[in-house]
Design an enzyme around this catalytic site. Structure first.
Site, PDB file in Angstrom:
ATOM      1  N   SER A  15       0.847  -1.194   0.000  1.00  0.00           N
ATOM      2  CA  SER A  15       0.000   0.000   0.000  1.00  0.00           C
ATOM      3  C   SER A  15       0.884   1.247   0.000  1.00  0.00           C
ATOM      4  O   SER A  15       2.107   1.157   0.151  1.00  0.00           O
ATOM      5  CB  SER A  15      -0.911   0.037   1.237  1.00  0.00           C
ATOM      6  OG  SER A  15      -0.137   0.134   2.424  1.00  0.00           O
ATOM      7  N   CYS A  83      10.351   0.797   2.278  1.00  0.00           N
ATOM      8  CA  CYS A  83       9.159   1.601   2.580  1.00  0.00           C
ATOM      9  C   CYS A  83       8.345   1.035   3.736  1.00  0.00           C
ATOM     10  O   CYS A  83       7.397   1.686   4.185  1.00  0.00           O
ATOM     11  CB  CYS A  83       8.256   1.711   1.354  1.00  0.00           C
ATOM     12  SG  CYS A  83       8.940   2.693   0.010  1.00  0.00           S
ATOM     13  N   TYR A 159       7.664   6.730  16.990  1.00  0.00           N
ATOM     14  CA  TYR A 159       7.801   6.894  15.538  1.00  0.00           C
ATOM     15  C   TYR A 159       8.977   7.810  15.198  1.00  0.00           C
ATOM     16  O   TYR A 159       9.820   7.474  14.351  1.00  0.00           O
ATOM     17  CB  TYR A 159       6.498   7.456  14.978  1.00  0.00           C
ATOM     18  CG  TYR A 159       6.492   7.636  13.474  1.00  0.00           C
ATOM     19  CD1 TYR A 159       6.546   6.542  12.617  1.00  0.00           C
ATOM     20  CD2 TYR A 159       6.419   8.909  12.909  1.00  0.00           C
ATOM     21  CE1 TYR A 159       6.526   6.696  11.247  1.00  0.00           C
ATOM     22  CE2 TYR A 159       6.395   9.078  11.535  1.00  0.00           C
ATOM     23  CZ  TYR A 159       6.458   7.974  10.711  1.00  0.00           C
ATOM     24  OH  TYR A 159       6.435   8.145   9.349  1.00  0.00           O
TER      25      TYR A 159
END
Length: 252
Positions: A15, A83, A159
């Site tokens: 995705s 990714c 993150y």
């Protein structure tokens, strides 16, 4: 780096940025292996672009080795694009107490350890390839960080730390791999139209869409993929992190 006929591995290809990159590289003539844990998303992407699917975890050595085996069977492995990533949000101290340590650890495992795992195993294969003229280049490894690494917001400790780690490994890896003609470059995207964003409440999405100065919109995944192509085309891009963010600096 000449992509036509070269083997490429794209992680997180089920995705978002990874999917757009896999499709763009396929159109450019690369022989793409698309890797993701999301088997359904992966099947849809590979059906659209003809890439070879590889279901697996980037932090698992056996899974990455299998994906690299699949890529190497298609031709010389010249490009790897990392990714794969997750972006959980949690405060250091929230309503239910201190940040879940297991969540922090999982974020580092996927985003940082997973990136390095793919990088190290891919580089070991690339250095055995025949060098290409005129500079003796053997391969390119593109990592994905985030502008959160520098502009981390409230609730983004895990993150932001994981993506700062990706930026931190870029230069030393590039310096070490330079002797074998392998480049390492990181892209730090800003706010992009991805499934990660689509999962937010409408009010949050509207606030986010209003942030980029110019262009005053979110990035499109194919624009990230275009940056990957630009990195491949320009051999002077090495050991650096490129912000792709419409001049955005995230507020607290």
């Amino acid at each position: 780096m000449q992509l036509n006929g070269a083997a490429t591995l794209v992680t997180g290809a089920g995705s978002g940025l990874g999917a757009a990159t896999a499709e763009t590289l396929s159109r450019a003539g690369a022989r793409v292996v698309a890797m993701d844990l999301n088997a359904d998303g992966l099947a849809a992407v590979t059906a659209r672009c003809g890439a070879t699917p590889a279901t697996g975890d980037v932090a698992n050595e056996a899974d990455v080795t299998a994906a690299l085996d699949a890529a190497s069977a298609l031709g010389p492995l010249r490009l790897v694009v990392n990714c794969a990533g997750i972006a959980p949000a949690a405060r250091v101290v929230g309503r239910n107490g201190a940040h879940d340590l297991a969540l922090f650890e999982r974020t580092l495992r996927v985003n940082l350890l997973g990136t390095f795992n793919v990088l190290r195993l891919a580089a070991a294969r690339m250095q055995a390839l025949e060098a290409t003229p005129p500079d003796g280049e053997r391969g390119v490894i593109v990592n994905t960080a985030s502008i959160a690494a520098e502009d981390g917001q409230v609730g983004q400790c895990a993150y932001a730390a994981s993506k700062a780690g990706v930026i931190g490994l870029t230069l030393p890896a590039a310096r070490e791999l330079a002797r074998t003609g392998i480049r390492v470059v990181t892209i730090a995207p800003g706010l992009f139209e991805t499934p990660m964003l689509a999962g937010l409440p409408e009010a949050a999405q509207a606030a986010i869409r209003a942030l980029p100065p110019f262009p005053a919109r979110l990035g499109r995944p194919e624009e990230f993929a275009a940056m990957v192509l630009a990195i491949c085309a320009n051999p002077l891009l090495n050991g650096t992190t490129l912000r792709l963010d419409s001049a955005l600096r995230l507020p607290p």
